[in-house]
Write a protein that holds these residues in place. Structure first.
Motif, short mmCIF file in Angstrom:
data_model
loop_
_atom_site.label_atom_id
_atom_site.label_comp_id
_atom_site.label_asym_id
_atom_site.label_seq_id
_atom_site.Cartn_x
_atom_site.Cartn_y
_atom_site.Cartn_z
N TYR A 132 19.88 6.46 -11.43
CA TYR A 132 18.72 6.82 -10.61
C TYR A 132 17.48 7.06 -11.47
CZ TYR A 132 15.78 9.50 -7.40
OH TYR A 132 14.73 9.96 -6.64
N GLU A 133 17.67 7.78 -12.58
CA GLU A 133 16.54 8.06 -13.47
C GLU A 133 16.03 6.78 -14.14
OE1 GLU A 133 14.96 10.68 -13.41
OE2 GLU A 133 16.32 12.20 -12.63
N LEU A 134 16.95 5.86 -14.45
CA LEU A 134 16.51 4.57 -15.00
C LEU A 134 15.65 3.81 -13.99
CD1 LEU A 134 19.65 3.12 -16.85
CD2 LEU A 134 17.44 3.69 -17.88
N ALA A 135 16.06 3.90 -12.73
CA ALA A 135 15.30 3.19 -11.68
C ALA A 135 13.91 3.78 -11.50
CB ALA A 135 16.07 3.25 -10.36
N ALA B 271 19.14 11.62 2.39
CA ALA B 271 18.89 10.61 1.35
C ALA B 271 18.81 9.20 1.93
CB ALA B 271 19.99 10.67 0.30
N LYS B 272 19.44 8.97 3.08
CA LYS B 272 19.44 7.64 3.69
C LYS B 272 18.13 7.33 4.42
CE LYS B 272 24.45 7.30 4.46
NZ LYS B 272 25.51 7.22 5.48
N LEU B 273 17.33 8.36 4.70
CA LEU B 273 16.14 8.15 5.51
C LEU B 273 15.03 7.46 4.72
CD1 LEU B 273 16.00 11.63 7.30
CD2 LEU B 273 17.05 9.51 8.12
N TRP B 274 14.29 6.58 5.43
CA TRP B 274 13.13 5.92 4.82
C TRP B 274 11.94 6.88 4.83
CZ3 TRP B 274 13.03 1.24 2.45
CH2 TRP B 274 14.13 0.41 2.66
N PRO B 275 11.01 6.71 3.88
CA PRO B 275 9.79 7.53 3.92
C PRO B 275 8.98 7.22 5.18
CG PRO B 275 10.03 6.44 1.78
CD PRO B 275 11.05 5.85 2.68
N LYS C 88 16.20 2.66 -5.56
CA LYS C 88 16.26 4.12 -5.76
C LYS C 88 16.94 4.82 -4.58
CE LYS C 88 11.94 4.43 -8.45
NZ LYS C 88 11.23 3.21 -8.03
N ARG C 89 16.63 4.35 -3.39
CA ARG C 89 17.21 4.99 -2.21
C ARG C 89 18.73 4.87 -2.20
NH1 ARG C 89 18.05 2.35 2.38
NH2 ARG C 89 18.62 3.54 4.24
#
Length: 428
Positions: free
Chosen positions: A277-280, A63-67, A113-114
């Motif tokens: 998270y869903e709000l974001a 989850a911490k990784l950037w795309p 989000k991240r």
């Protein structure tokens, strides 16, 4: 470090003891503490379930990784035609009529989000720890109850074996008396019937013993050919600990220590983070672009920049936001239910333990030894013909019933003690 060394030494002694005993025979003699040490170290289900925590930790890392950026190279022509415009070569004489387009894209995750996803996965990791602790709690009480059942059966087998030995000695003497005509055949047959009853009872007990042996060998990952023999240690819990129990403290302890209660609280936190998270997700992500075009435009070497994003006209994640909001309500209700369940289980377990303690204490400390002495006296009087067979066999039946009641009181005290520890989620 010293504690680790001592633990390692104890484990070496336990497993060394098992190995040495297996060299001589398949029988392994263990105390409850030694059996539990092997169980905690070697149980395959525990080892497998513990890997779930490692998986949850890996999810946090992910989850911490950037795309990753996306590189695209396209519109590369490896041939030419008559109307091709001459360009400077790319390498030596190659590429004078080649067109190349290259673009680089990077997704920018917006609205935090991240970070919100990382927060969710961290809670999920803590939940996996509590799920493992709850799994261990359930497996441990199953294991301990099996140890208690095995100890109970071994003691019961000893009682019946002693009676069978006594009956067989009497039969040996009665065989000679029957040949000499000093006793009737009906008395001999009655004694023989008692022997058969004991043999049948021992056969049933051994089948039950075999079943428990199978369960324990799987739980301790022992060879299938092993035979476990339990010492009497720990069959009766420490009465002093039971007498010092405070019910109010127990219910508070259950809410603080039970892993399933902790997991229900973490599920509330997870639902709250999921909602954020869903709000974001309403906020669209942005993709930044950089592109290069050789020979495909009015400029020979074109470099341009741009961006792309969804326009949230129709889909603003309304459905997932509503689901996440309902999940918060559900997790709150489930946490309340779990608290009530934990408190009710503690009270019931405590009440059952008090009843079992009263039954155990109702048996006088010397009563069991008095029973054994009186049985020896009846056996001696019967052998000397001072007591009839009917009187002797009646006493043997009463003796066995009382010995079973005593054994039952010990087993139930142990089981209810373990149930209370299970209900509060910690050792007393």
């Amino acid at each position: 470090m010293k504690r680790i060394s001592i633990t390692a030494a104890l484990l070496f002694l336990f497993f060394g003891k098992i190995h040495a005993q297996q060299q001589l025979s398949d029988t392994i003699s263990l105390s409850r503490a030694e059996a539990e040490t092997i169980f905690l170290q070697k149980n395959l289900k525990l080892i497998s379930e513990k890997l779930s925590i490692d998986q949850a930790e890996a999810q946090v890392i992910q989850a911490k990784l950037w795309p990753n950026p996306t590189l695209e190279v396209s519109e590369v022509n490896l041939w030419t035609n008559g109307g091709a415009e001459q360009l400077p070569p790319i390498y030596k004489n190659f590429g004078k009529t080649s067109e190349i387009t290259a673009s680089l894209e990077q997704l920018i995750v917006t609205a935090g989000k991240r970070k919100k996803l990382v927060a969710m996965e961290k809670v999920a990791k803590e939940m996996s720890v509590q799920y493992f602790e709850d799994f261990l709690r359930n497996l441990k009480i199953e294991f301990r109850n099996n140890l208690t059942r095995l100890q109970y059966l071994q003691e019961e087998q000893k009682i019946y074996n002693r009676q069978l030995t006594s009956i067989q000695k009497l039969l040996g003497a009665y065989t000679n008396q029957l040949k000499q005509g000093n006793i009737s055949k009906s008395e001999y047959i009655r004694l023989k019937a008692s022997e058969l009853e004991f043999v049948k009872e021992l056969s049933d007990l051994q089948k039950e013993n075999n079943e428990i042996q199978k369960e324990l060998k799987v739980l301790m990952a022992l060879p299938a050919t092993s035979i476990i023999k339990m010492t009497a240690e720990g069959f009766v819990p420490d009465i002093q600990k039971i007498e010092n129990i405070n019910l109010a403290n127990l219910t508070a302890s259950a809410l603080q220590n039970r892993p399933d209660v902790k997991a229900s609280i973490l599920e509330q936190a997870y639902s709250a983070n999921k909602y954020k998270y869903e709000l974001a997700q309403k906020t669209p992500d942005v993709t930044l672009q950089a592109s290069y075009d050789r020979g495909g435009n009015i400029m020979r070497d074109f470099i341009g920049f741009g961006f792309s994003m969804d326009l949230p006209f129709f889909n603003r994640n309304q459905g997932n936001i509503k689901i996440a909001k309902i999940d918060i309500e559900k997790s709150n209700l489930q946490a309340q239910e779990k608290n009530l369940q934990a408190q009710s289980e503690v009270i019931q377990s405590y009440q059952n333990l008090v009843v079992a303690e009263k039954l155990y204490k109702s048996v006088d400390a010397t009563y069991e030894s008095d029973l054994d002495k009186l049985l020896e006296s009846h056996l001696k009087n019967f052998a000397q013909r001072n007591t009839s067979m009917l009187e002797y066999l009646d006493y043997v039946e009463a003796y066995l019933q009382n010995k079973k009641i005593i054994l039952d009181s010990k087993k139930e005290l142990n089981q209810h003690y373990e149930e209370l520890q299970f209900a509060i989620g910690k050792e007393l």
